[in-house]
Write a protein that holds these residues in place. Structure first.
Motif, short mmCIF file in Angstrom:
data_model
loop_
_atom_site.label_atom_id
_atom_site.label_comp_id
_atom_site.label_asym_id
_atom_site.label_seq_id
_atom_site.Cartn_x
_atom_site.Cartn_y
_atom_site.Cartn_z
N SER A 1 -4.98 2.28 -6.32
CA SER A 1 -5.33 0.80 -7.83
C SER A 1 -4.98 -0.65 -7.25
O SER A 1 -5.40 -1.45 -8.45
N SER A 2 -5.17 -0.50 -6.05
CA SER A 2 -5.32 -1.86 -5.87
C SER A 2 -5.61 -1.66 -3.62
O SER A 2 -5.53 -1.02 -2.53
N GLY A 3 -6.16 -3.35 -3.48
CA GLY A 3 -6.31 -3.36 -2.19
C GLY A 3 -7.46 -2.56 -1.73
O GLY A 3 -7.95 -1.81 -2.12
N GLU B 1 -3.62 0.86 -14.05
CA GLU B 1 -4.60 0.46 -13.00
C GLU B 1 -5.37 1.11 -12.82
O GLU B 1 -6.44 0.98 -12.09
N LEU B 2 -5.27 2.74 -12.52
CA LEU B 2 -5.86 3.98 -11.70
C LEU B 2 -6.90 3.80 -12.48
O LEU B 2 -8.83 3.50 -12.25
N PHE B 3 -6.52 3.81 -14.33
CA PHE B 3 -8.67 3.23 -14.99
C PHE B 3 -8.92 2.52 -15.06
O PHE B 3 -9.98 2.96 -15.25
N ARG B 4 -7.98 1.33 -15.13
CA ARG B 4 -9.19 -0.02 -14.81
C ARG B 4 -10.06 0.15 -14.06
O ARG B 4 -10.86 -0.04 -13.37
N VAL B 5 -9.16 0.53 -11.62
CA VAL B 5 -10.33 1.21 -11.00
C VAL B 5 -11.19 2.09 -11.54
O VAL B 5 -12.66 1.63 -11.32
N LYS B 6 -11.27 3.02 -12.58
CA LYS B 6 -12.61 4.57 -12.53
C LYS B 6 -12.93 3.27 -13.51
O LYS B 6 -14.35 3.62 -13.61
N GLY B 7 -12.74 2.54 -14.27
CA GLY B 7 -13.62 2.07 -15.30
C GLY B 7 -14.25 0.88 -14.68
O GLY B 7 -15.32 0.21 -15.29
N ASN B 8 -14.12 0.98 -13.31
CA ASN B 8 -15.11 -0.07 -12.43
C ASN B 8 -16.16 0.25 -11.38
O ASN B 8 -17.24 -0.08 -11.18
N CYS B 9 -15.76 1.81 -11.54
CA CYS B 9 -17.11 2.25 -11.05
C CYS B 9 -18.36 2.49 -11.91
O CYS B 9 -18.17 2.93 -12.83
N LYS B 10 -19.46 2.69 -10.79
CA LYS B 10 -20.93 2.83 -11.77
C LYS B 10 -20.95 4.61 -11.93
O LYS B 10 -21.27 4.77 -12.87
N THR C 1 -5.49 -8.59 0.64
CA THR C 1 -5.17 -8.24 -0.67
C THR C 1 -3.29 -8.42 -1.38
O THR C 1 -3.43 -9.87 -1.09
N ASN C 2 -3.14 -7.57 -1.99
CA ASN C 2 -1.57 -7.68 -2.48
C ASN C 2 -0.25 -7.40 -1.93
O ASN C 2 0.49 -7.29 -2.43
N ILE C 3 -0.33 -7.07 -1.02
CA ILE C 3 0.17 -6.17 -0.17
C ILE C 3 1.95 -6.66 0.30
O ILE C 3 3.01 -7.06 0.47
N SER C 4 1.88 -8.06 1.05
CA SER C 4 2.32 -9.62 0.72
C SER C 4 3.27 -9.85 -0.12
O SER C 4 4.80 -9.94 -0.77
#
Length: 267
Positions: free
Chosen positions: A12-14, A39-48, A186-189
């Motif tokens: 979902s990130s990074g 967030e997972l569906f956001r990432v999926k939506g960004n996939c070609k 990334t947002n890890i911190s």
């Protein structure tokens, strides 16, 4: 990787998110996992190629449920060719100011979650004739600094476990890669836990100026393709691994001289 089945946690990130895009572009069938379904569906939506991306939410801290999650994952495309363990949490607190429950949480997510998921997919990989497992460790998996005791412990543990596992399953065509990123943007911190379990919620300066997640993902893809056993990526901080190996006493003195406040907020 065209038509290969890749399961990525921490997607979902990074780094995990960047790996989703990299493998999606290569034509792989993807299972993407994390706690946050939105967030997972956001990432999926960004996939070609969204049709090849399947969302499967999970919580790595809930190790008892991971065997069932692995069965669910294997049913989606019939098998798993590559498992990338990218999910995890970091830490920003002194050891003596960190509650034991927080340290246990870090170990459960970073180490036990990775172990449980990997063991759950291994029988299917072996039955199929082979597969690959990737663990996103850290430079902290090779050395330790202040404010990272629990995090460093969890990453060190990954190396001991998966180095041993690699030797056990090598003849069954299982390849294991340990990836040690340094400072990656990334947002890890932001999502790191403090001594009482609250979020650090600050972007570290070195993280902000680090290698991009996309460049990191590109290097990981190449390392996996070449069946590298262990790889390091980042900036000058990666040299600390060799510094510690060759000059352990000098490295120890150097670490002790670091300004603790600066390390908490800038590194």
């Amino acid at each position: 990787m065209k038509n290969k089945v890749v399961w990525i946690t921490g997607a979902s990130s990074g780094i995990g998110e960047a790996l989703v895009y990299a493998y999606n572009n290569s034509g792989a069938n993807l299972i993407i996992s994390a706690r946050n379904r939105d967030e997972l569906f956001r990432v999926k939506g960004n996939c070609k190629n969204q049709i090849n991306v399947h969302v499967l939410s999970l919580d790595l801290e809930n190790t008892a449920a991971l065997s069932d999650k692995a069965r669910d994952a294997q049913k989606i495309f019939g098998h798993i060719d590559l498992l990338i363990n990218s999910g995890g949490i970091s830490q920003r607190s002194l050891a003596l100011e960190t509650e034991l429950s927080v340290e246990q949480k870090i170990m459960n997510v970073n180490f036990w979650g990775t172990v449980a998921l990997s063991k759950a997919v291994l029988p299917g990989m072996i039955a199929k004739g082979g597969g690959k497992i990737v663990c996103i460790s850290s430079v902290m998996g090779k050395l330790g600094t202040p404010y990272r005791s629990g995090y460093a412990a969890s990453k060190h543990a990954l190396h001991g476990y998966f180095d041993s596992l690699r030797s056990e399953v090598f003849d069954q065509n299982i390849r294991i890669t340990l990836v040690c990123p340094g400072y990656i943007k990334t947002n890890i911190s932001l999502n790191a836990v403090t001594g009482d379990g609250k979020l650090h919620n600050q972007m570290d300066q070195n993280q902000e100026n680090g290698l991009s997640a996309a460049d990191c993902a590109s290097q990981i893809v190449k390392a996996v393709e070449l069946n590298k056993e262990e790889v390091y990526m980042g900036g000058k901080e990666v040299k600390g691994i060799l510094f510690k190996r060759l000059f352990p006493l000098r490295f120890s003195k150097y670490i002790r001289k670091i300004n603790m406040t600066d390390l908490k907020t800038k590194s």
